[in-house]
Enzyme design. Structure first.
Site, short mmCIF file in Angstrom:
data_model
loop_
_atom_site.label_atom_id
_atom_site.label_comp_id
_atom_site.label_asym_id
_atom_site.label_seq_id
_atom_site.Cartn_x
_atom_site.Cartn_y
_atom_site.Cartn_z
N GLU A 56 -28.63 19.03 -72.37
CA GLU A 56 -27.16 18.95 -72.50
C GLU A 56 -26.49 19.12 -71.13
O GLU A 56 -25.55 18.40 -70.79
CB GLU A 56 -26.66 20.04 -73.46
CG GLU A 56 -27.02 19.79 -74.93
CD GLU A 56 -28.51 19.95 -75.22
OE1 GLU A 56 -29.20 20.71 -74.51
OE2 GLU A 56 -28.99 19.29 -76.16
N GLN B 61 -38.22 32.28 -59.20
CA GLN B 61 -36.79 32.02 -59.13
C GLN B 61 -36.05 32.93 -60.11
O GLN B 61 -36.40 32.94 -61.29
CB GLN B 61 -36.56 30.56 -59.49
CG GLN B 61 -35.12 30.11 -59.46
CD GLN B 61 -34.96 28.79 -60.17
OE1 GLN B 61 -35.04 28.71 -61.39
NE2 GLN B 61 -34.77 27.72 -59.43
N GLY B 62 -35.05 33.65 -59.63
CA GLY B 62 -34.34 34.58 -60.52
C GLY B 62 -32.88 34.23 -60.69
O GLY B 62 -32.01 34.86 -60.09
N TYR B 63 -32.61 33.23 -61.49
CA TYR B 63 -31.22 32.84 -61.74
C TYR B 63 -30.78 33.29 -63.14
O TYR B 63 -29.76 33.93 -63.33
CB TYR B 63 -31.04 31.32 -61.65
CG TYR B 63 -31.26 30.74 -60.27
CD1 TYR B 63 -31.43 31.55 -59.16
CD2 TYR B 63 -31.28 29.36 -60.09
CE1 TYR B 63 -31.62 31.00 -57.90
CE2 TYR B 63 -31.47 28.81 -58.83
CZ TYR B 63 -31.65 29.63 -57.74
OH TYR B 63 -31.84 29.09 -56.52
N GLU C 33 -35.16 20.96 -57.74
CA GLU C 33 -36.05 21.30 -58.84
C GLU C 33 -36.16 20.16 -59.85
O GLU C 33 -37.16 20.02 -60.54
CB GLU C 33 -35.49 22.55 -59.52
CG GLU C 33 -36.38 23.17 -60.56
CD GLU C 33 -35.77 24.46 -61.08
OE1 GLU C 33 -34.54 24.50 -61.29
OE2 GLU C 33 -36.52 25.41 -61.29
#
Lengths: 375, 395
Positions: free
Chosen positions: B379, B129-131, B248
């Site tokens: 958070e 995953q490339g976020y 996820e």
């Protein structure tokens, strides 16, 4: 797995909420905080008319024959509205114990009266040692001809000052194991030799010291088998712990709802304080505590209905919920600021109830010990 | 309500356990630190394929896309069981079947469904995953990687950071900015990219717990991606990414890990006698373990509630954030509690002959720090719970 309430439970919840909104406003709760007994006969009779006082009893005793999971739904609403009075003592504890262990005569007599609102009962279990283990039972009941003679002191008896009848947990024999030799007796509160000394405790709960001095009880007032009463006490502890969890879930939800409403409207630095992350994270922690408590509680109630009174999951529910309700009401105070420390607002009522519920039927440390024993 | 697994689910749980005990090489248990090494990766790939052959990897997919239409409760049970026996993340929370597959099913074109889903279902492709980027972690919409259309292609330039499994991945799904003029959240697009494409370079990061090669920086330098690799509409990648992130956020792996560790630490404490007293008889030890058992149960119910909501067709929202938040914080507290019980023996590394629990706790303790950071920090999860669960205003 199924996390949904049944349709009947949804209806029970809705009707309970509608009833309590009208009949148990917080003004009544506040009034009962300073009342000597918290018992409000008019409300009691209305609850009898609704069938609540016989909820778990079979129809033949004027009851509705509902399950403990149904009871938990009702108790959650009672917790939400901080219902004062002896419902928990009378129905959840004493009524269910009589249904579980009573003779057919005892059931016909006691349960019918409870269901119709004519009899208030209290469980006299804890003593000055103030814990929930068998070793703490020292009040003696000695058989003398056809009577038991009771001597000793019961402490922290919820609704002791209101009750017409007590279930008294006594020691009739000294065994090698403290669980042996326990007997439960149905005792008329007006019996000669009983002195009830109300204890002032914070919030709406009423407790009493009950002193027994040569109190004579006919031997047919024995509830369950002589000397083998601890098994019934363990069921009482499971009903008590799970029932308090249900009340606490409702109370925690109410404190959260009040807080969310407040932080959306209260302005500071030119915006509602609910837009600040510091406040949002407090609220997120509150919702997390309420939600997790709710599922642990429902799982415990489901186990009670399956007869698994010894399941460590019941202790897990009580250990978690005891702390969670207190955390929620503490954060509710924090989000409200000084105003809720005054009696202008209602948060203090929940905060007091949280501490009382935490202690009743064992706090987290007590239940951790039980869980550890099962690890 | 009912808190039991059905008889079929119980039988499935036993089947999964038997499979792990008989068909998965022993060295894959509790191998997180080394799963990506040349020594173990072939066995990881082999096990993923076996899971796929059994149909388990994509059991929760609809039948028409090669799944079994199984319940999410059963799928959660599978992941819990895999985690309980210490299978590495590349197996338990495989991005292909769990994140990108369902995302393509929901948002992808027929072409993407046809070309990509079969190789995910068969376990042949491994996805990452490339976020995240150096300047956009929690503030995900601050993506700076750009994608500029050039005929039938997009040309992508930029850098992604902390990308799990990139060095072993066949494919990556990424967010890139396609319209620099439009406001945040409305200028991002979601692409799937073949990792063998020219223009991709990697730089591995060494992690605190000793894992190497798993996290990577990924650089795109005039990377050309076919326009048909767009998932969902152009400039609407934010919605697609949010849907992926929601999938996820499950806490069940940590629950599986913790249940397994708890069993072992209780056995250890019972059998370890210091000064004539079993460790388990010491109040502070047994209370701590009981307290953790309570937390684990709360997390377990939170995770299964998310699965149940999915099965009901209700889209879990703040509930999945709650599950992720609870279980990641539980795992940190739990590993610390185990450390406290073990005292001086806790920090011993796994190659020490004195290390209890085969030295697993040292790695777990350090590794747990990452749990409350990746997949959305605690958070951010609390923001989600407050804003979407309670309707509190965004600033």
């Amino acid at each position: 797995m199924d996390f949904a309430l049944t349709n009947e439970q949804e209806m029970l919840r809705t009707s309970a909420r509608e009833f309590l909104e009208v009949e148990c406003p917080r003004s009544l709760v506040r009034e009962m905080e300073t009342d000597d007994t918290s018992h409000y006969p008019e409300l009691w009779q209305k609850m009898a008319d609704l069938g609540w006082l016989g909820l778990p009893f079979p129809e033949q005793y004027g009851g509705a024959g509902l399950s403990f999971q149904d009871m938990a739904v009702l108790l959650e609403e009672m917790g939400r509205f901080l219902l004062p009075g002896p419902f928990f003592s009378t129905v959840v504890l004493c009524g269910q114990a009589i249904l579980e262990a009573g003779t057919s005569d005892q059931k016909a007599d006691f349960l019918t009266k409870i269901a119709s609102g004519k009899l208030i009962m209290a469980l006299a279990l804890t003593e000055p040692s103030a814990h929930y283990q068998a070793g703490g039972i020292s009040v003696r009941a000695d058989l003398s001809e056809s009577n038991y003679v009771i001597n000793g002191i019961k402490m922290f008896v919820s609704d002791g000052q209101t009750a017409d009848y007590f279930i008294v947990v006594t020691r009739t024999n000294e065994g090698a194991n403290p669980r042996e030799g326990i007997s439960l007796l149905l005792v008329d509160a007006r019996s000669p030799g009983i002195t009830v000394n109300p204890l002032r405790v914070m919030g709406i709960d009423k407790q009493a010291e009950v002193v027994f001095q040569d109190v004579r009880v006919p031997s047919d007032h024995l509830l369950g088998p002589a000397g083998e009463g601890w098994a019934l006490v363990e069921k009482l502890l499971a009903w008590g712990a799970t029932g308090k969890c249900a009340e606490s879930v409702g109370g925690g939800q109410a404190a959260l709802d009040l807080t969310v409403e407040y932080v959306k409207t209260r302005q500071a630095f030119g915006q509602p304080i609910g837009s600040f992350q510091a406040i949002q994270h407090h609220c997120a922690n509150m919702l997390t505590d309420v939600d997790t408590s709710r599922w642990l509680m429902h799982q415990a109630a489901w186990l009670v209905d399956k007869g698994e009174f010894q399941s460590p999951e019941i202790s897990k529910a009580k250990a978690w919920t005891s702390d969670a309700y207190r955390r929620v009401t503490t954060l509710a105070h924090q989000c409200h600021g000084a105003i809720a420390f005054t009696k202008v607002m209602d948060i203090h009522l929940y905060h007091k109830k949280a501490k009382i519920n935490e202690i009743l039927f064992g706090d987290a440390a007590f239940h951790w010990e039980k869980i550890a024993g099962a690890l | 309500m009912d808190f039991r697994f059905s008889p079929e689910q119980q039988a499935f749980q036993n089947e999964v356990r038997d499979f792990i005990l008989t068909e998965v090489p022993q060295e894959l248990r509790w191998c997180e630190r080394t799963a990506f090494t040349d020594a173990l990766w072939p066995a990881v790939l082999e096990t993923r394929k076996k899971l796929a052959q059994k149909g388990w990897a994509t059991m929760h997919w609809p039948v028409e896309y090669g799944g079994q239409g199984a319940s999410h409760i059963a799928q959660t049970l599978l992941v819990e069981e895999l985690a309980y026996w210490g299978m590495p993340q590349a197996i338990t929370v495989d991005d292909g079947p769990n994140l990108i597959g369902p995302t393509i099913i929901r948002f992808g074109s027929d072409h993407l469904r046809k070309t990509l889903l079969p190789s995910i279902a068969s376990g042949e492709t491994y996805w990452c995953q490339g976020y995240t980027e150096p300047g956009s972690g929690s503030d995900l919409a601050a993506v700076r990687t750009t994608a500029v259309q050039d005929g039938n292609h997009y040309v992508i330039n930029g850098q992604k950071d902390f990308i799990s499994g990139a060095a072993r991945a066949d494919w990556i799904h990424i967010l890139a900015r396609t319209n620099p003029e439009a406001p945040r959240h409305r200028n991002l697009s979601y692409f799937v990219v073949d990792m063998r494409s020219p223009g991709i370079t990697l730089s591995p990061l060494d992690e605190a717990q000793g894992r190497s090669g798993m996290l990577n920086e990924v650089f795109f330098d005039n990377l050309r991606v076919p326009a048909e690799n767009l998932v969902g509409e152009r400039n609407e990648g934010w919605q697609v990414a949010m849907s992926t992130l929601n999938l996820e956020r499950s806490g069940i792996e940590n629950v599986g890990h913790a249940r397994s560790f708890l069993k072992d630490i209780v056995t250890y404490a019972r059998e370890t006698v210091h000064d004539g007293e079993s460790l388990l008889n010491i109040d502070r030890v047994s209370s701590k373990m009981a307290e953790m058992a309570v937390k684990i149960e709360a997390c377990r119910l939170a995770a299964y509630r998310v699965a149940w909501l999915r099965d009901k067709g209700l889209n879990p929202d703040y509930e999945s954030s709650m599950s992720k938040l609870l279980s990641s914080e539980m795992w940190q507290q739990f590993t610390d509690a185990v450390m406290q019980v073990l005292g001086h023996y806790g920090p011993l590394e796994s190659d020490s002959r004195y290390a209890p629990l085969k030295g697993r706790i040292e790695e777990a303790y350090i590794g747990s720090i990452f749990e409350t950071i990746y997949e959305g920090t605690s958070e951010i999860q609390r923001n989600v719970i407050a804003q979407r669960g309670l309707g509190l205003p965004r600033r």
